[in-house]
Design an enzyme around this catalytic site. Structure first.
Site, PDB file in Angstrom:
ATOM      1  N   SER A 156       0.877  -1.175   0.000  1.00 20.35           N
ATOM      2  CA  SER A 156       0.000   0.000   0.000  1.00 20.35           C
ATOM      3  C   SER A 156       0.907   1.214   0.000  1.00 20.35           C
ATOM      4  CB  SER A 156      -0.866  -0.009   1.265  1.00 20.35           C
ATOM      5  OG  SER A 156      -1.520   1.230   1.446  1.00 20.35           O
ATOM      6  N   TYR A 193      -2.070  -1.984  10.118  1.00 18.68           N
ATOM      7  CA  TYR A 193      -2.025  -2.085   8.653  1.00 18.68           C
ATOM      8  C   TYR A 193      -0.698  -1.508   8.147  1.00 18.68           C
ATOM      9  CZ  TYR A 193      -3.856  -1.486   3.858  1.00 18.68           C
ATOM     10  OH  TYR A 193      -4.061  -1.541   2.501  1.00 18.68           O
TER      11      TYR A 193
HETATM   12  N1  LIG Z   1      -8.656  -0.676  -1.388  1.00 14.43           N
HETATM   13  C1  LIG Z   1      -7.648   0.127  -1.130  1.00 14.43           C
HETATM   14  O1  LIG Z   1      -7.813   1.372  -1.065  1.00 14.43           O
HETATM   15  C2  LIG Z   1      -6.272  -0.446  -0.931  1.00 14.43           C
HETATM   16  C3  LIG Z   1      -5.177   0.448  -0.930  1.00 14.43           C
HETATM   17  C4  LIG Z   1      -3.898  -0.071  -0.742  1.00 14.43           C
HETATM   18  C5  LIG Z   1      -3.735  -1.443  -0.605  1.00 14.43           C
HETATM   19  N2  LIG Z   1      -4.815  -2.270  -0.617  1.00 14.43           N
HETATM   20  C6  LIG Z   1      -4.570  -3.701  -0.451  1.00 14.43           C
HETATM   21  O2  LIG Z   1      -5.174  -4.424  -1.504  1.00 14.43           O
HETATM   22  C7  LIG Z   1      -5.345  -5.785  -1.092  1.00 14.43           C
HETATM   23  C8  LIG Z   1      -6.713  -6.259  -1.500  1.00 14.43           C
HETATM   24  O3  LIG Z   1      -7.692  -5.585  -0.738  1.00 14.43           O
HETATM   25  P1  LIG Z   1      -8.960  -4.892  -1.412  1.00 14.43           P
HETATM   26  O4  LIG Z   1      -8.827  -3.439  -1.195  1.00 14.43           O
HETATM   27  O5  LIG Z   1      -9.169  -5.417  -2.773  1.00 14.43           O
HETATM   28  O6  LIG Z   1     -10.118  -5.367  -0.413  1.00 14.43           O
HETATM   29  P2  LIG Z   1     -11.314  -6.441  -0.603  1.00 14.43           P
HETATM   30  O7  LIG Z   1     -11.903  -6.617   0.740  1.00 14.43           O
HETATM   31  O8  LIG Z   1     -12.205  -5.995  -1.704  1.00 14.43           O
HETATM   32  O9  LIG Z   1     -10.545  -7.744  -1.056  1.00 14.43           O
HETATM   33  C9  LIG Z   1      -9.759  -8.478  -0.146  1.00 14.43           C
HETATM   34  C10 LIG Z   1      -9.963  -9.966  -0.413  1.00 14.43           C
HETATM   35  O10 LIG Z   1      -9.157 -10.699   0.519  1.00 14.43           O
HETATM   36  C11 LIG Z   1      -9.947 -11.789   1.006  1.00 14.43           C
HETATM   37  N3  LIG Z   1      -9.431 -12.237   2.305  1.00 14.43           N
HETATM   38  C12 LIG Z   1      -9.553 -11.640   3.527  1.00 14.43           C
HETATM   39  N4  LIG Z   1      -8.983 -12.385   4.472  1.00 14.43           N
HETATM   40  C13 LIG Z   1      -8.479 -13.484   3.853  1.00 14.43           C
HETATM   41  C14 LIG Z   1      -7.766 -14.624   4.306  1.00 14.43           C
HETATM   42  N5  LIG Z   1      -7.458 -14.812   5.605  1.00 14.43           N
HETATM   43  N6  LIG Z   1      -7.379 -15.548   3.393  1.00 14.43           N
HETATM   44  C15 LIG Z   1      -7.694 -15.388   2.081  1.00 14.43           C
HETATM   45  N7  LIG Z   1      -8.389 -14.348   1.601  1.00 14.43           N
HETATM   46  C16 LIG Z   1      -8.754 -13.395   2.472  1.00 14.43           C
HETATM   47  C17 LIG Z   1     -11.359 -11.238   1.096  1.00 14.43           C
HETATM   48  O11 LIG Z   1     -12.319 -12.273   1.121  1.00 14.43           O
HETATM   49  C18 LIG Z   1     -11.425 -10.388  -0.171  1.00 14.43           C
HETATM   50  O12 LIG Z   1     -11.899 -11.122  -1.276  1.00 14.43           O
HETATM   51  C19 LIG Z   1      -5.099  -5.805   0.411  1.00 14.43           C
HETATM   52  O13 LIG Z   1      -3.810  -6.333   0.678  1.00 14.43           O
HETATM   53  C20 LIG Z   1      -5.162  -4.345   0.781  1.00 14.43           C
HETATM   54  O14 LIG Z   1      -4.425  -4.058   1.938  1.00 14.43           O
HETATM   55  C21 LIG Z   1      -6.067  -1.805  -0.777  1.00 14.43           C
END
Ligand SMILES: NC(=O)c1ccc[n+]([C@@H]2O[C@H](COP(=O)([O-])OP(=O)(O)OC[C@H]3O[C@@H](n4cnc5c(N)ncnc54)[C@H](O)[C@@H]3O)[C@@H](O)[C@H]2O)c1
Length: 275
Positions: free
Chosen positions: A144, A157
């Protein structure tokens, strides 16, 4: 890795958000895709969408906090395809609240277990077999922009994402001679279900949501398109880029942090510490 067509990509957390975006971007480029997620219904749904691009797509219920679960995923992938060209350790969650509130033990444990140990478990399960394969292979770890700068209200986080940046930078150095490319994804807000991470928290949502939740949820809702972020990741794999960013507005904040580190460095190294 210039040629993706016909190769195999594995993406954790691919049932939703950025992981789904990556899985579809790789399928769009003619890759076979393995969709791993703790939510079987969403994993099945992404696999169905990926299959529409014409290659094979399988889904596998996977809990990245559980090393045996990742081992089971790797066995499934190698049984089905015999190789993994791209592994994306992407599953992630967050809590909201200040460390001074303070946070609960379970806030810390859960976030670190998914965001940091989930990446470690993915590497432990896949790397030995990937390195034993001939040809190019690539690891993508989702960190991130909060992995490169202090970000209030999401302390655990931030801790997990700094760790993911550091381990990816180091793995890239170590793996270069073995045909292993490494990329760390450092996005700003992306329109996903991250603010609703609690849906997958062991034991269910923890108490009353922090007042910070609504504010951060709105910022995420106004964020970038996860499919476009997935396509950026694909381009980074093709170009073997270490970092992927999404928001120009973070440049000044990054520069301020790097300058303050260097200013401290210069202050303290102006005279040497006596041996
Ligand atoms: N959305 C943002 O603004 C943002 C910004 C920076 C980084 N990220 C990172 O992107 C990545 C994806 O997150 P997202 O934003 O798409 O959120 P999201 O909630 O839409 O997707 C996350 C996915 O991870 C799955 N998950 C959760 N716990 C799990 C586990 N123990 N084992 C397997 N799967 C699991 C969930 O079911 C979900 O499908 C994360 O690492 C998050 O930190 C997101």
């Amino acid at each position: 890795m210039k040629e993706l067509d016909g190769k195999v990509a594995v993406v954790t957390g691919a049932g939703s958000g950025i992981g789904r975006g990556m899985a579809l971007a790789f399928a769009e480029a003619g890759m076979h895709v393995v969709v791993a997620d703790i939510e079987p219904d969403s994993a099945r749904s992404t696999a169905g969408e990926a299959e529409a691009f014409g290659r094979e797509a399988i889904w596998h219920e996977t809990d990245v906090t559980d090393r045996a679960s990742l081992g089971g995923l790797a066995d499934r992938v190698y049984d089905a395809f015999g190789e993994t060209h791209i592994l994306c350790n992407n599953a992630g969650v967050t809590t909201f609240g200040m460390m001074t509130e303070p946070l609960s033990d379970s806030d810390w444990d859960w976030v670190l277990s998914v965001n940091l140990h989930g990446v470690v478990n993915g590497l432990q399960a896949f790397l030995p077999r990937m390195l034993a394969q001939p040809g190019e292979k690539h690891i993508v770890n989702t960190a991130s922009i909060a992995g490169l700068m202090p970000t209030p209200l999401v302390g655990p986080y931030v801790a997990s994402k700094y760790a993911v940046v550091g381990l990816t930078e180091t793995l890239r150095l170590e793996g270069a001679g073995a045909g292993l490319g490494c990329t760390v994804l450092c996005p700003g807000n992306v329109r996903t279900r991250l603010a609703d991470s609690d849906r997958n928290r062991p034991g269910g949502p923890a108490g009353e949501p922090s007042p910070a939740t609504d504010y951060l949820a709105a910022a995420i809702e106004a964020g970038a398109d996860p499919i476009e972020v997935g396509r950026r990741v694909r381009r980074a794999v093709e170009d073997d880029d270490l970092y992927v960013f999404t928001h120009a507005e973070h440049r000044n904040l990054l520069a301020a942090r790097f300058e303050s580190i260097l200013a401290s460095f210069d202050k303290w190294t102006g005279d040497e510490v006596p041996a």
